[in-house]
Design a protein around this motif. Structure first.
Motif, mmCIF file in Angstrom:
data_model
loop_
_atom_site.group_PDB
_atom_site.id
_atom_site.type_symbol
_atom_site.label_atom_id
_atom_site.label_comp_id
_atom_site.label_asym_id
_atom_site.label_seq_id
_atom_site.Cartn_x
_atom_site.Cartn_y
_atom_site.Cartn_z
ATOM 1 N N UNK A 22 16.846 4.847 -47.342
ATOM 2 C CA UNK A 22 16.299 3.499 -47.317
ATOM 3 C C UNK A 22 16.593 2.694 -46.075
ATOM 4 N N UNK A 23 17.102 3.323 -45.019
ATOM 5 C CA UNK A 23 17.437 2.624 -43.780
ATOM 6 C C UNK A 23 16.349 2.816 -42.733
ATOM 7 N N UNK A 24 16.052 1.773 -41.972
ATOM 8 C CA UNK A 24 15.077 1.873 -40.890
ATOM 9 C C UNK A 24 15.786 2.422 -39.658
ATOM 10 N N UNK A 25 15.238 3.481 -39.105
ATOM 11 C CA UNK A 25 15.769 4.137 -37.918
ATOM 12 C C UNK A 25 14.707 4.053 -36.833
ATOM 13 N N UNK A 37 29.406 9.165 -37.205
ATOM 14 C CA UNK A 37 29.019 10.109 -36.169
ATOM 15 C C UNK A 37 29.177 9.415 -34.813
ATOM 16 N N UNK A 38 29.368 10.189 -33.774
ATOM 17 C CA UNK A 38 29.285 9.696 -32.387
ATOM 18 C C UNK A 38 28.006 10.279 -31.815
ATOM 19 N N UNK A 39 27.167 9.409 -31.232
ATOM 20 C CA UNK A 39 25.819 9.814 -30.847
ATOM 21 C C UNK A 39 25.512 9.407 -29.408
ATOM 22 N N UNK A 40 24.888 10.294 -28.662
ATOM 23 C CA UNK A 40 24.289 9.975 -27.379
ATOM 24 C C UNK A 40 25.230 9.916 -26.205
ATOM 25 N N UNK A 41 24.697 9.400 -25.093
ATOM 26 C CA UNK A 41 25.395 9.359 -23.811
ATOM 27 C C UNK A 41 26.702 8.582 -23.862
ATOM 28 N N UNK A 42 26.755 7.550 -24.698
ATOM 29 C CA UNK A 42 27.950 6.710 -24.785
ATOM 30 C C UNK A 42 28.769 6.963 -26.038
ATOM 31 N N UNK A 43 28.438 8.009 -26.769
ATOM 32 C CA UNK A 43 29.122 8.308 -28.035
ATOM 33 C C UNK A 43 29.118 7.071 -28.929
ATOM 34 N N UNK A 44 27.938 6.440 -29.051
ATOM 35 C CA UNK A 44 27.786 5.270 -29.909
ATOM 36 C C UNK A 44 28.091 5.641 -31.351
ATOM 37 N N UNK A 45 28.623 4.679 -32.096
ATOM 38 C CA UNK A 45 29.030 4.935 -33.469
ATOM 39 C C UNK A 45 27.891 4.649 -34.439
ATOM 40 N N UNK A 71 11.748 13.862 -37.451
ATOM 41 C CA UNK A 71 12.205 12.943 -38.497
ATOM 42 C C UNK A 71 11.322 13.046 -39.736
ATOM 43 N N UNK A 72 10.016 13.072 -39.527
ATOM 44 C CA UNK A 72 9.092 13.189 -40.655
ATOM 45 C C UNK A 72 9.260 14.537 -41.359
ATOM 46 N N UNK A 73 9.452 15.601 -40.591
ATOM 47 C CA UNK A 73 9.638 16.932 -41.177
ATOM 48 C C UNK A 73 10.916 17.012 -42.005
ATOM 49 N N UNK A 125 19.931 16.307 -38.600
ATOM 50 C CA UNK A 125 19.141 15.607 -37.582
ATOM 51 C C UNK A 125 19.828 15.629 -36.217
ATOM 52 N N UNK A 126 21.111 15.316 -36.204
ATOM 53 C CA UNK A 126 21.841 15.147 -34.944
ATOM 54 C C UNK A 126 22.414 16.445 -34.382
#
Length: 139
Positions: free
Chosen positions: A118-121, A46-54, A90-92, A25-26
């Motif tokens: 089972x996690x809501x994203x 993972x580190x994600x996005x502009x701020x490398x969020x965890x 995401x659905x694909x 995905x990422x």
């Protein structure tokens, strides 16, 4: 007081499958695992996005007693530039719709899925987020 988003942690019964699904995905591999290989990890991140969020994943066997396994509760939304394309991807990849694309106001649009673990994203197009990023870049 609150200084900003630090880490969001999800649980997964199959941590290796969660690692691989989110890497797909990422478009990046998890940068951290504990314990380190060759032991099977109990936590990956993972580190994600502009701020490398965890974005962390914990083996569900370490969930607190009584933790719910069904999707629900608070939804953390990630800003995305193209909500429809992200939702479709995401659905694909096998996520299931939790809440369809919903226009909250003229400028704010959200959607959410349940990942295969089972996690809501949540995903969102949020002009306020873009304003903050732009202001930071123009300093």
């Amino acid at each position: 007081m609150f200084r900003g988003f630090a880490t969001i942690s999800f649980y997964a019964d199959d941590l290796a499958a969660a690692r691989d699904w989110y890497a797909e995905l990422l478009g990046q591999e998890a940068y951290f695992a504990f314990p380190a290989a060759p032991a099977p990890p109990a936590y990956i991140e993972f580190r994600v996005g502009d701020d490398a969020d965890e974005l962390g994943f914990i083996d569900r066997k370490y969930a607190p007693p009584g933790a719910a396994n069904a999707p629900g509760g608070a939804v953390m939304h990630w800003h995305v530039d193209d909500l429809q394309a992200t939702f479709d991807r995401l659905l694909a990849l096998g996520a299931k719709e939790y809440e369809s694309i919903t226009k909250r106001s003229e400028d704010f649009v959200t959607a959410s899925v349940v990942d295969p673990f089972g996690n809501v994203l949540g995903i969102m197009h949020n002009p306020h987020y873009l304003e903050i990023v732009e202001a930071r870049q123009s300093r």
